[in-house]
Motif scaffolding. Structure first.
Motif, PDB file in Angstrom:
ATOM      1  N   ILE A 131      -5.084  -5.928  -8.359  1.00  0.00           N
ATOM      2  CA  ILE A 131      -3.928  -5.147  -7.901  1.00  0.00           C
ATOM      3  C   ILE A 131      -2.649  -5.658  -8.550  1.00  0.00           C
ATOM      4  CG2 ILE A 131      -2.482  -4.679  -5.871  1.00  0.00           C
ATOM      5  CD1 ILE A 131      -5.213  -4.638  -4.264  1.00  0.00           C
ATOM      6  N   LEU A 132      -2.500  -6.973  -8.605  1.00  0.00           N
ATOM      7  CA  LEU A 132      -1.316  -7.576  -9.204  1.00  0.00           C
ATOM      8  C   LEU A 132      -1.225  -7.260 -10.697  1.00  0.00           C
ATOM      9  CD1 LEU A 132       1.139  -9.491  -8.797  1.00  0.00           C
ATOM     10  CD2 LEU A 132      -0.393 -11.377  -9.389  1.00  0.00           C
ATOM     11  N   ARG A 133      -2.301  -7.504 -11.407  1.00  0.00           N
ATOM     12  CA  ARG A 133      -2.287  -7.321 -12.867  1.00  0.00           C
ATOM     13  C   ARG A 133      -2.199  -5.858 -13.281  1.00  0.00           C
ATOM     14  NH1 ARG A 133      -6.670 -11.920 -14.719  1.00  0.00           N
ATOM     15  NH2 ARG A 133      -5.554 -13.650 -13.741  1.00  0.00           N
ATOM     16  N   ALA A 134      -2.786  -4.970 -12.475  1.00  0.00           N
ATOM     17  CA  ALA A 134      -2.737  -3.541 -12.798  1.00  0.00           C
ATOM     18  C   ALA A 134      -1.455  -2.883 -12.264  1.00  0.00           C
ATOM     19  CB  ALA A 134      -3.967  -2.828 -12.221  1.00  0.00           C
ATOM     20  N   GLU A 135      -0.635  -3.683 -11.605  1.00  0.00           N
ATOM     21  CA  GLU A 135       0.636  -3.198 -11.057  1.00  0.00           C
ATOM     22  C   GLU A 135       0.446  -1.994 -10.137  1.00  0.00           C
ATOM     23  OE1 GLU A 135       3.112  -2.615 -14.511  1.00  0.00           O
ATOM     24  OE2 GLU A 135       3.253  -4.770 -14.879  1.00  0.00           O
ATOM     25  N   LEU A 136      -0.525  -2.132  -9.216  1.00  0.00           N
ATOM     26  CA  LEU A 136      -0.835  -1.045  -8.290  1.00  0.00           C
ATOM     27  C   LEU A 136      -0.073  -1.159  -6.976  1.00  0.00           C
ATOM     28  CD1 LEU A 136      -4.699  -0.884  -8.790  1.00  0.00           C
ATOM     29  CD2 LEU A 136      -2.980   0.700  -9.669  1.00  0.00           C
ATOM     30  N   TYR A 137       0.722  -2.214  -6.835  1.00  0.00           N
ATOM     31  CA  TYR A 137       1.451  -2.448  -5.600  1.00  0.00           C
ATOM     32  C   TYR A 137       2.841  -1.858  -5.719  1.00  0.00           C
ATOM     33  CZ  TYR A 137       2.753  -5.022  -1.381  1.00  0.00           C
ATOM     34  OH  TYR A 137       3.145  -5.371  -0.115  1.00  0.00           O
ATOM     35  N   SER A 138       3.217  -1.053  -4.757  1.00  0.00           N
ATOM     36  CA  SER A 138       4.489  -0.333  -4.867  1.00  0.00           C
ATOM     37  C   SER A 138       5.676  -1.069  -4.230  1.00  0.00           C
ATOM     38  CB  SER A 138       4.351   1.061  -4.252  1.00  0.00           C
ATOM     39  OG  SER A 138       3.972   0.983  -2.896  1.00  0.00           O
ATOM     40  N   LYS A 139       5.423  -2.250  -3.690  1.00  0.00           N
ATOM     41  CA  LYS A 139       6.520  -3.055  -3.139  1.00  0.00           C
ATOM     42  C   LYS A 139       6.728  -4.277  -4.015  1.00  0.00           C
ATOM     43  CE  LYS A 139       7.397  -3.665   1.175  1.00  0.00           C
ATOM     44  NZ  LYS A 139       7.279  -4.140   2.545  1.00  0.00           N
ATOM     45  N   GLU A 140       7.508  -5.202  -3.511  1.00  0.00           N
ATOM     46  CA  GLU A 140       7.815  -6.432  -4.234  1.00  0.00           C
ATOM     47  C   GLU A 140       6.555  -7.286  -4.431  1.00  0.00           C
ATOM     48  OE1 GLU A 140      10.837 -10.002  -3.380  1.00  0.00           O
ATOM     49  OE2 GLU A 140      11.445  -8.067  -2.537  1.00  0.00           O
ATOM     50  N   GLU A 141       6.402  -7.840  -5.623  1.00  0.00           N
ATOM     51  CA  GLU A 141       5.237  -8.682  -5.938  1.00  0.00           C
ATOM     52  C   GLU A 141       5.140  -9.907  -5.046  1.00  0.00           C
ATOM     53  OE1 GLU A 141       4.601 -10.067  -9.918  1.00  0.00           O
ATOM     54  OE2 GLU A 141       4.634  -8.028 -10.704  1.00  0.00           O
ATOM     55  N   LEU A 142       6.253 -10.304  -4.458  1.00  0.00           N
ATOM     56  CA  LEU A 142       6.281 -11.488  -3.613  1.00  0.00           C
ATOM     57  C   LEU A 142       5.214 -11.413  -2.513  1.00  0.00           C
ATOM     58  CD1 LEU A 142       7.658 -14.151  -2.743  1.00  0.00           C
ATOM     59  CD2 LEU A 142       9.236 -12.760  -1.393  1.00  0.00           C
ATOM     60  N   ASP A 143       5.078 -10.247  -1.886  1.00  0.00           N
ATOM     61  CA  ASP A 143       4.068 -10.066  -0.834  1.00  0.00           C
ATOM     62  C   ASP A 143       2.668 -10.361  -1.358  1.00  0.00           C
ATOM     63  OD1 ASP A 143       6.119  -9.229   0.846  1.00  0.00           O
ATOM     64  OD2 ASP A 143       5.675  -7.108   0.612  1.00  0.00           O
ATOM     65  N   LEU A 144       2.379  -9.882  -2.549  1.00  0.00           N
ATOM     66  CA  LEU A 144       1.066 -10.126  -3.152  1.00  0.00           C
ATOM     67  C   LEU A 144       0.865 -11.598  -3.448  1.00  0.00           C
ATOM     68  CD1 LEU A 144       0.350  -7.280  -5.726  1.00  0.00           C
ATOM     69  CD2 LEU A 144      -0.873  -7.793  -3.628  1.00  0.00           C
ATOM     70  N   ASN A 145       1.877 -12.240  -3.981  1.00  0.00           N
ATOM     71  CA  ASN A 145       1.754 -13.663  -4.311  1.00  0.00           C
ATOM     72  C   ASN A 145       1.578 -14.525  -3.065  1.00  0.00           C
ATOM     73  OD1 ASN A 145       1.838 -13.491  -7.155  1.00  0.00           O
ATOM     74  ND2 ASN A 145       4.035 -13.171  -7.071  1.00  0.00           N
ATOM     75  N   ILE A 146       2.228 -14.157  -1.977  1.00  0.00           N
ATOM     76  CA  ILE A 146       2.054 -14.871  -0.706  1.00  0.00           C
ATOM     77  C   ILE A 146       0.621 -14.701  -0.216  1.00  0.00           C
ATOM     78  CG2 ILE A 146       2.704 -14.870   1.743  1.00  0.00           C
ATOM     79  CD1 ILE A 146       5.598 -14.214   0.768  1.00  0.00           C
ATOM     80  N   ALA A 147       0.093 -13.488  -0.312  1.00  0.00           N
ATOM     81  CA  ALA A 147      -1.285 -13.225   0.118  1.00  0.00           C
ATOM     82  C   ALA A 147      -2.282 -13.979  -0.759  1.00  0.00           C
ATOM     83  CB  ALA A 147      -1.573 -11.724   0.090  1.00  0.00           C
ATOM     84  N   ILE A 148      -2.028 -14.029  -2.053  1.00  0.00           N
ATOM     85  CA  ILE A 148      -2.924 -14.751  -2.973  1.00  0.00           C
ATOM     86  C   ILE A 148      -2.909 -16.243  -2.644  1.00  0.00           C
ATOM     87  CG2 ILE A 148      -3.225 -15.482  -5.381  1.00  0.00           C
ATOM     88  CD1 ILE A 148      -2.309 -12.574  -6.149  1.00  0.00           C
ATOM     89  N   LYS A 149      -1.741 -16.797  -2.357  1.00  0.00           N
ATOM     90  CA  LYS A 149      -1.644 -18.215  -1.997  1.00  0.00           C
ATOM     91  C   LYS A 149      -2.415 -18.498  -0.708  1.00  0.00           C
ATOM     92  CE  LYS A 149       1.766 -21.883  -1.174  1.00  0.00           C
ATOM     93  NZ  LYS A 149       1.289 -22.391   0.080  1.00  0.00           N
TER      94      LYS A 149
END
Length: 120
Positions: free
Chosen positions: A81-99
């Motif tokens: 999802i991160l690499r394909a840029e499928l998230y329509s909000k701020e990447e920060l949320d994704l990075n927090i979830a990945i951590k």
């Protein structure tokens, strides 16, 4: 860490995943990964609950292995999802979830190692 704290952490992680799926782009890939990650990202909490009622150490190890498997699948989905840029909000949320996902994987790897060593 108390078992209760870990279960609460898994529940919070499931909620995080649900919120992420609500903000995925409505593309074919976004819809596919949304369904996939909502299943794999909410499953660890449910399977952890089952592990707490395991009938034997082998049953516990099996159920905890399922939790780890689902966490690893979720990790792959989050990275895609991160690499394909499928998230329509701020990447920060994704990075927090990945951590958080990484930390949970580490906890379950260690827990399984301990359980398996006690099983020998």
């Amino acid at each position: 860490m108390k078992k209760f704290d870990l279960h609460e952490r898994l529940i919070d992680f499931a909620v995080q995943i649900i919120k992420i799926t609500d903000n995925l782009k409505g593309t074919k890939a976004g819809n596919h990964l949304s369904g996939q990650i909502v299943r794999s990202g909410t499953s660890p909490s449910l399977n952890y609950s089952e592990a707490q009622s395991a009938e034997s150490r082998n049953d516990f190890i099996h159920k905890m292995s399922v939790v780890l498997k689902e966490l690893r699948e979720t990790h792959s989905c989050l990275k895609i999802i991160l690499r394909a840029e499928l998230y329509s909000k701020e990447e920060l949320d994704l990075n927090i979830a990945i951590k958080e996902n990484d930390e949970l994987i580490s906890i379950f790897v260690k827990s399984l190692e301990t359980s398996r060593s006690k099983n020998k």
